[in-house]
Design a protein around this motif. Structure first.
Motif, mmCIF file in Angstrom:
data_model
loop_
_atom_site.group_PDB
_atom_site.id
_atom_site.type_symbol
_atom_site.label_atom_id
_atom_site.label_comp_id
_atom_site.label_asym_id
_atom_site.label_seq_id
_atom_site.Cartn_x
_atom_site.Cartn_y
_atom_site.Cartn_z
ATOM 1 N N ILE A 48 5.424 -9.916 -9.538
ATOM 2 C CA ILE A 48 4.804 -8.174 -8.903
ATOM 3 C C ILE A 48 4.053 -7.903 -8.602
ATOM 4 O O ILE A 48 3.970 -8.774 -7.688
ATOM 5 N N MET A 49 4.361 -7.215 -7.393
ATOM 6 C CA MET A 49 3.704 -6.176 -6.768
ATOM 7 C C MET A 49 2.570 -5.372 -6.213
ATOM 8 O O MET A 49 2.983 -4.713 -7.387
ATOM 9 N N GLU A 50 1.675 -5.902 -4.962
ATOM 10 C CA GLU A 50 1.224 -4.602 -5.099
ATOM 11 C C GLU A 50 0.793 -3.997 -4.605
ATOM 12 O O GLU A 50 1.189 -4.312 -3.035
ATOM 13 N N TYR A 51 0.640 -2.573 -4.103
ATOM 14 C CA TYR A 51 0.773 -1.556 -2.818
ATOM 15 C C TYR A 51 -0.467 -0.682 -3.603
ATOM 16 O O TYR A 51 -1.322 -0.725 -4.646
ATOM 17 N N ARG A 52 -0.564 0.271 -2.485
ATOM 18 C CA ARG A 52 -1.763 1.135 -2.319
ATOM 19 C C ARG A 52 -1.049 2.606 -2.745
ATOM 20 O O ARG A 52 -0.470 2.792 -1.409
ATOM 21 N N TYR B 86 2.191 -6.243 -1.001
ATOM 22 C CA TYR B 86 3.423 -5.615 -0.504
ATOM 23 C C TYR B 86 2.868 -5.165 0.685
ATOM 24 O O TYR B 86 2.128 -5.230 1.474
ATOM 25 N N ARG B 87 3.816 -5.545 1.902
ATOM 26 C CA ARG B 87 4.113 -5.628 3.433
ATOM 27 C C ARG B 87 4.826 -4.645 3.873
ATOM 28 O O ARG B 87 6.117 -4.503 3.297
ATOM 29 N N TYR B 88 4.457 -3.357 4.785
ATOM 30 C CA TYR B 88 5.232 -2.417 5.520
ATOM 31 C C TYR B 88 6.611 -2.746 5.644
ATOM 32 O O TYR B 88 6.701 -4.312 6.564
ATOM 33 N N ALA B 89 7.439 -2.362 5.412
ATOM 34 C CA ALA B 89 9.046 -2.865 6.482
ATOM 35 C C ALA B 89 9.759 -3.372 5.065
ATOM 36 O O ALA B 89 10.474 -4.345 6.135
#
Length: 85
Positions: free
Chosen positions: A72-76, A33-36
């Motif tokens: 599939i998106m990875e985020y923290r 995932y990238r911000y915004a």
């Protein structure tokens, strides 16, 4: 006896379908995932549960977009183990 055979074949077919779905999900690359980032989420398929730790942990969101493609998106996130006592 026929009922037992039909039940067995039905179970065998459902196991084969589940295995096929798992194989398809395993081939999907994990996108960070990238911000915004603009997301096209039509249907959420799965979300990994947050562990009970007080730390930043990776999570994964499996979803289908409006075209029907699976991602599939990875985020923290912060785990569920932190408290303000």
């Amino acid at each position: 006896m026929k009922l037992l055979l039909v039940l067995f074949l039905g179970c065998l077919g459902s196991v084969a379908m589940a295995d096929d779905q798992f194989a398809q999900t395993a081939q999907i690359p994990v996108e960070p995932y990238r911000y915004a980032q603009n997301l096209d989420i039509a249907r959420v398929v799965a979300v990994t549960p947050a562990p009970n730790v007080c730390d930043v942990v990776p999570m994964q969101l499996t979803y289908d977009d409006s075209k029907g493609d699976r991602h599939i998106m990875e985020y923290r996130v912060i785990g569920n183990g932190c408290s303000n006592n």
